[in-house]
Design a protein around this motif. Structure first.
Motif, PDB file in Angstrom:
ATOM      1  N   ASP A   1     -58.004  -0.785 -25.106  1.00  0.00           N
ATOM      2  CA  ASP A   1     -57.301  -0.923 -26.383  1.00  0.00           C
ATOM      3  C   ASP A   1     -56.090  -1.820 -26.130  1.00  0.00           C
ATOM      4  N   MET A   2     -56.046  -2.972 -26.815  1.00  0.00           N
ATOM      5  CA  MET A   2     -54.994  -3.934 -26.500  1.00  0.00           C
ATOM      6  C   MET A   2     -53.761  -3.785 -27.389  1.00  0.00           C
ATOM      7  N   GLY A   3     -53.708  -2.739 -28.194  1.00  0.00           N
ATOM      8  CA  GLY A   3     -52.483  -2.501 -28.965  1.00  0.00           C
ATOM      9  C   GLY A   3     -51.331  -2.272 -27.997  1.00  0.00           C
ATOM     10  N   GLN A   4     -50.139  -2.728 -28.390  1.00  0.00           N
ATOM     11  CA  GLN A   4     -49.040  -2.670 -27.437  1.00  0.00           C
ATOM     12  C   GLN A   4     -48.716  -1.239 -27.024  1.00  0.00           C
ATOM     13  N   GLY A   5     -48.768  -0.356 -27.988  1.00  0.00           N
ATOM     14  CA  GLY A   5     -48.481   1.043 -27.693  1.00  0.00           C
ATOM     15  C   GLY A   5     -49.406   1.566 -26.618  1.00  0.00           C
ATOM     16  N   ALA A   6     -50.702   1.304 -26.797  1.00  0.00           N
ATOM     17  CA  ALA A   6     -51.695   1.797 -25.851  1.00  0.00           C
ATOM     18  C   ALA A   6     -51.475   1.183 -24.478  1.00  0.00           C
ATOM     19  N   VAL A   7     -51.189  -0.116 -24.467  1.00  0.00           N
ATOM     20  CA  VAL A   7     -50.986  -0.797 -23.180  1.00  0.00           C
ATOM     21  C   VAL A   7     -49.767  -0.216 -22.473  1.00  0.00           C
TER      22      VAL A   7
ATOM     23  N   LEU B   1     -44.794 -12.123 -17.441  1.00  0.00           N
ATOM     24  CA  LEU B   1     -44.131 -11.862 -18.714  1.00  0.00           C
ATOM     25  C   LEU B   1     -44.946 -10.896 -19.564  1.00  0.00           C
ATOM     26  N   PHE B   2     -46.247 -11.072 -19.525  1.00  0.00           N
ATOM     27  CA  PHE B   2     -47.119 -10.185 -20.286  1.00  0.00           C
ATOM     28  C   PHE B   2     -46.864  -8.731 -19.908  1.00  0.00           C
ATOM     29  N   PHE B   3     -46.862  -8.491 -18.603  1.00  0.00           N
ATOM     30  CA  PHE B   3     -46.684  -7.108 -18.169  1.00  0.00           C
ATOM     31  C   PHE B   3     -45.268  -6.626 -18.449  1.00  0.00           C
ATOM     32  N   VAL B   4     -44.307  -7.492 -18.229  1.00  0.00           N
ATOM     33  CA  VAL B   4     -42.923  -7.054 -18.392  1.00  0.00           C
ATOM     34  C   VAL B   4     -42.618  -6.739 -19.857  1.00  0.00           C
ATOM     35  N   ILE B   5     -43.045  -7.655 -20.736  1.00  0.00           N
ATOM     36  CA  ILE B   5     -42.694  -7.454 -22.142  1.00  0.00           C
ATOM     37  C   ILE B   5     -43.691  -6.543 -22.843  1.00  0.00           C
ATOM     38  N   TYR B   6     -44.959  -6.879 -22.675  1.00  0.00           N
ATOM     39  CA  TYR B   6     -45.979  -6.178 -23.437  1.00  0.00           C
ATOM     40  C   TYR B   6     -46.194  -4.761 -22.925  1.00  0.00           C
ATOM     41  N   ALA B   7     -46.187  -4.618 -21.606  1.00  0.00           N
ATOM     42  CA  ALA B   7     -46.428  -3.290 -21.045  1.00  0.00           C
ATOM     43  C   ALA B   7     -45.132  -2.568 -20.719  1.00  0.00           C
TER      44      ALA B   7
ATOM     45  N   TYR C   1     -50.516   3.139 -21.126  1.00  0.00           N
ATOM     46  CA  TYR C   1     -51.406   3.051 -19.972  1.00  0.00           C
ATOM     47  C   TYR C   1     -50.610   2.723 -18.727  1.00  0.00           C
ATOM     48  N   PHE C   2     -49.652   1.842 -18.865  1.00  0.00           N
ATOM     49  CA  PHE C   2     -48.920   1.397 -17.682  1.00  0.00           C
ATOM     50  C   PHE C   2     -47.694   2.249 -17.361  1.00  0.00           C
ATOM     51  N   THR C   3     -47.551   3.411 -18.008  1.00  0.00           N
ATOM     52  CA  THR C   3     -46.500   4.313 -17.540  1.00  0.00           C
ATOM     53  C   THR C   3     -46.938   5.005 -16.267  1.00  0.00           C
ATOM     54  N   ASP C   4     -48.255   5.086 -16.063  1.00  0.00           N
ATOM     55  CA  ASP C   4     -48.783   5.699 -14.846  1.00  0.00           C
ATOM     56  C   ASP C   4     -48.509   4.783 -13.652  1.00  0.00           C
ATOM     57  N   GLY C   5     -47.933   5.365 -12.597  1.00  0.00           N
ATOM     58  CA  GLY C   5     -47.566   4.565 -11.430  1.00  0.00           C
ATOM     59  C   GLY C   5     -48.743   3.840 -10.807  1.00  0.00           C
ATOM     60  N   ARG C   6     -49.886   4.499 -10.724  1.00  0.00           N
ATOM     61  CA  ARG C   6     -51.075   3.880 -10.127  1.00  0.00           C
ATOM     62  C   ARG C   6     -51.489   2.641 -10.926  1.00  0.00           C
ATOM     63  N   HIS C   7     -51.498   2.804 -12.243  1.00  0.00           N
ATOM     64  CA  HIS C   7     -51.908   1.684 -13.087  1.00  0.00           C
ATOM     65  C   HIS C   7     -50.925   0.524 -12.954  1.00  0.00           C
ATOM     66  N   LYS C   8     -49.662   0.880 -12.875  1.00  0.00           N
ATOM     67  CA  LYS C   8     -48.644  -0.155 -12.730  1.00  0.00           C
ATOM     68  C   LYS C   8     -48.844  -0.899 -11.415  1.00  0.00           C
ATOM     69  N   THR C   9     -49.089  -0.139 -10.364  1.00  0.00           N
ATOM     70  CA  THR C   9     -49.317  -0.771  -9.069  1.00  0.00           C
ATOM     71  C   THR C   9     -50.528  -1.688  -9.138  1.00  0.00           C
TER      72      THR C   9
END
Ligand SMILES: Nc1ncnc2c1ncn2[C@@H]1O[C@H](COP(=O)(O)OP(=O)(O)OP(=O)(O)O)[C@@H](O)[C@H]1O
Ligand SMILES: [Mg+2]
Lengths: 546, 244
Positions: free
Chosen positions: A349-355, A431-437, A358-366
């Motif tokens: 799901d590419m909605g910003q909220g969902a993204v 930038l995508f990860f920093v801003i969007y996620a 999703y990336f609040t999880d440390g594993r996913h962020k890594t």
């Protein structure tokens, strides 16, 4: 047609395309070492994986009555790559290599000229993919028994695999050059061939979008049964893959003969097309190469510092030389296309909220950090801005030595030019990860440092390798990049160090720690490489041509 | 002033000797011609003088700056024209000239003035400079290279076959420019295969063969008594003797 002559011409063309002999024994040692390294850590793993993949798919599908499918699928993919790379290379070989103007006045028939150039390309391309073809045959043969004759013939057929698509490209290319009038300059055609490559990549990507299942083997097995679009298209575009697969799986002599017949037919058609169209189209092209205007400011009073003027010159050469524009500059901007595609594949799901969630999880962020690092490093190696920094200068290399500008400054300017393009292409991910996620500030800063350090690492590594034995004797800019060992070595070392770093990062669950650790390691490595460049690298540059 | 002291250079680990213990001095105010058969070592020697290749032994001193110790200072004094003008052809003439002017730190107004002067000397329309050099003829490229080299008004000119490709008027003007430059107390060294050019413009000539300097001195000294003063015959005889 004089076959002996074609053979000799092919040999000459291949020699003139290949890299010059390494000057000293020391450099030869380096080259052998690196070749072994690349073979071990790049070619070998890819080959083994291809073999295993073919083996699994074949074994599973043989039970369902489709033993040919694994081979057909793999050959389809290989053929796509033949086409993607073939367009550029064949167009270049038939129309843009500068040695054409030396060959044209010789008493050679058009078909002799074209066939020998075609053969040179065919053999050159095959060198790269033959290992993979062998892996496919082996993967198949170990899953589905074949007798000795079929083994041998399968390998021969695999070698002939790219013949038909490449001949078709060459024929279409000649027709295009003969019958279309809108191509007046070689630059135009190069851009067009680049667009065609993008279109094919895009079409491939669009077809990948039809994938809705996570695991690939399952997807392919499913695909044979449901006959999905991607596979259907491959079948229609590359019917010869089906013929080879049919022979390997069922021993069909008819398929074998039809395939060989098609190969012979394609070569005959190529010779015919050459006979009727080549000379006319190639001479027309040569007549028009002089028409060239530039709208640049006609003023001499803009002054720059030495460093700045070198930088501007570097940029102009990159942007204005079509081969560099596509391979070194545009190559940096291909990656963003894949983000939405992967998202689709993962059914994310590419909605910003969902993204963001999703990336609040440390594993996913890594995992995201690993992707950023891998893309930055691979892009930096792929654009070969570092590893052809000196090769790019070609015959003009001497200016580096006679202008009164320190080698260090010149080295730094080249580094800067390479970094600018690499970062311009890869920072959007960041930038995508920093801003969007919504990465936190600390992770963001550390990631930025990591990206820059990674890009610097690869650039500096490439320049160091290129300073050892730059490929300076080329007539055509594309051959500065092609078969340039330095870019291959750089890619090999980059992939290996990237794999190590990414593996290491995966061990940490805290993203800021893994980004920080990677950034730290890269910065230390950068410092070492930079010191090496400032000393050994510059020493190498001074030695070039002596 | 160019001082070359015992320069030696061999390629392929000693297999090919391109310069064999070469020593000479080109004084201020002098035009020196460098002649010799193909493969004699002219280009190699010139590349050593300009810092492109380092000699195996010996030293080069340009106006008091040792090339090995003070390379940037020495290089700043030299204007060098390579034997092939096919460099940076993707740039326009202006961009290339500006590039060289920036590298040697020439102020904007000065370079404008000099470009105008040289363009006139070489009979080049200035609009040509706004086009990329890919579309230039060989002679136009050669002229652009010369302009870019001379735009910083170097004290020492080192030119490798500068006349190749120039039309008669431009070649004449270049020869006159060399004379004027030397008369202002500067040094000009150039290589050529054309003996008439060497004969007409040079104060002194050097003949190199198989990496060895076999003659250096004035034209007059060379001619007196020998072969009725015909430079061509003298040259052929000397290089043939050396081969034997
Ligand atoms: N990079 C190199 N590697 C190996 N040998 C070289 C190299 N450069 C020059 N040589 C050799 O050095 C010798 C002198 O070459 P050089 O180019 O100096 O001759 P030249 O006098 O300029 O000739 P020409 O009149 O043809 O320009 C030749 O035998 C040549 O083969
Ligand atoms: Mg020469």
């Amino acid at each position: 047609m004089r076959l002996g002559l074609i053979k000799r011409l092919t040999a000459v063309i291949m020699r003139s395309n290949s890299m010059e002999e390494a000057a000293s024994k020391k450099r030869k040692g380096w080259i052998i070492g690196f070749t072994v390294f690349v073979l071990l850590f790049v070619v070998f793993p890819v080959t083994v994986m291809t073999g295993i993949f073919t083996h699994i798919v074949t074994a599973q599908l043989a039970a369902a009555g489709h033993p040919e499918f694994g081979v057909k699928f793999m050959y389809g993919i290989i053929s796509v790559f033949s086409v993607v790379f073939g367009i550029n290379v064949i167009f270049n070989e038939l129309y843009f290599e500068d040695d054409i103007s030396y060959l044209l006045p010789l008493p050679l028939k058009a078909e002799e000229l074209v066939l020998s150039r075609f053969l040179a390309v065919f053999i050159g391309e095959n060198m790269m993919q033959f290992a993979v073809v062998i892996a496919v045959v082996t993967g198949f043969g170990t899953a589905y028994p074949m007798n000795v004759v079929r083994w041998i013939l399968s390998i021969v057929l695999g070698f002939l695999l790219p013949m038909i698509p490449m001949a078709v490209i060459a024929i279409l290319g000649m027709l295009l050059m003969t019958f279309t009038r809108f191509i007046k300059k070689k630059e135009t055609v190069r851009r067009i061939s680049f667009v065609i490559i993008l279109l094919i990549l895009g079409a491939g990507a669009a077809m990948l979008l039809t994938i809705d299942i996570g695991d690939v083997v399952g997807y392919i097995i499913d695909g044979t049964v449901r006959n999905i679009l991607f596979v259907r298209v491959l079948d229609v575009v590359f019917p010869q893959t089906g013929l080879i697969a049919d022979y390997m799986a069922r021993g069909s002599v008819l398929s074998l003969l039809v395939f060989i017949g098609l190969c012979i037919l394609s070569v005959i058609l190529l010779a015919l097309a050459a006979h009727f169209f080549y000379i006319e189209s190639v001479t027309r092209l040569n007549e028009t190469t002089h028409v060239q205007k530039s709208a640049s400011a006609a003023s001499a009073s803009v002054t720059r510092t030495a460093g700045m003027t070198l930088f501007v010159k570097e940029m102009r050469m990159l942007v204005r030389t079509p081969a560099f524009l596509t391979n070194c500059v545009a190559a940096n901007f291909v990656w963003p296309v894949f983000v939405p595609i992967f998202a689709r594949i993962m059914k994310a799901d590419m909605g910003q909220g969902a993204v963001a969630a999703y990336f609040t999880d440390g594993r996913h962020k890594t995992a995201a950090l690993i992707v950023i690092l891998a893309i930055t490093m691979v892009t930096a190696a792929m654009n070969c801005l570092g590893s052809d920094a000196f090769s790019r200068e070609g015959k003009g290399f001497d200016y580096i030595k006679f202008i009164p500008v320190s080698y260090r400054l010149q080295w730094n300017v080249k580094t800067a030019a390479a970094m600018v393009w690499t970062l311009a292409g890869t920072l959007p991910f960041f930038l995508f990860f920093v801003i969007y996620a919504r990465f936190d500030v600390l992770t963001a800063v550390l990631t930025l440092v990591m990206s820059c350090a990674a890009s610097f690492f690869v650039t500096e590594l490439g320049m160091l390798l290129d300073s050892l034995n730059p490929k300076l004797f080329w007539l055509d800019a594309l051959s500065a990049l092609r078969e340039n060992y330095n870019t291959v070595f750089c890619m090999g070392i980059t992939i290996a160090s990237c794999a190590l770093l990414c593996g290491g990062m995966y061990l940490f669950a805290v993203p800021a720690v893994s980004a920080g650790a990677a950034a730290l390691i890269l910065c230390v490595a950068d410092a070492v490489l930079y010191l090496l460049g400032m000393n050994a690298g510059i020493r190498n540059i001074k030695q070039v041509g002596e | 002033m160019i001082e070359a002291v015992n320069l030696s250079k061999s390629f392929n680990s000693g297999a090919a000797v391109a310069a064999d213990n070469i020593s000479f001095t080109c004084a201020d105010g002098e035009i020196v011609g460098f002649i010799g058969p193909n493969g004699a070592g002219k280009t190699t020697t010139i590349k050593i003088l300009t810092g492109i290749i380092r000699p195996d032994s010996g030293k080069v001193v340009i106006n008091g700056f040792n090339m090995a110790e003070k390379p940037l200072e020495a290089k700043k004094i030299i204007g060098y024209i390579a034997d092939s003008p096919d460099m940076f052809v993707k740039l326009t003439g202006y961009e290339y000239i500006n590039f060289m002017a920036d590298v040697y730190g020439v102020p904007g107004d000065v370079r404008e003035e000099r470009i105008n002067y040289f363009a006139e000397q070489f009979g080049m329309e200035k609009t040509v400079f706004s086009q990329r050099m890919t579309g230039y003829s060989h002679g136009m490229r050669q002229k652009t290279m010369i302009i870019a080299t001379l735009v910083h008004d170097p004290k020492v000119w080192i030119l490798d076959e500068p006349m190749v490709g120039l039309d008669p008027q431009s070649a004449f003007n270049l020869k006159r420019m060399m004379r004027e430059h030397a008369d202002k107390g500067n040094t000009v060294l150039f290589s050529t295969h054309v003996l008439e050019i060497a004969e007409k413009v040079c104060d002194r000539i050097m003949i190199i063969d198989a990496g060895k300097l076999i003659y250096k001195g004035t034209m007059e000294a060379l001619k007196t008594g020998e072969e009725g003063g015909d430079l061509e015959k003298i040259f052929l005889k000397m290089t043939a003797e050396e081969q034997a």
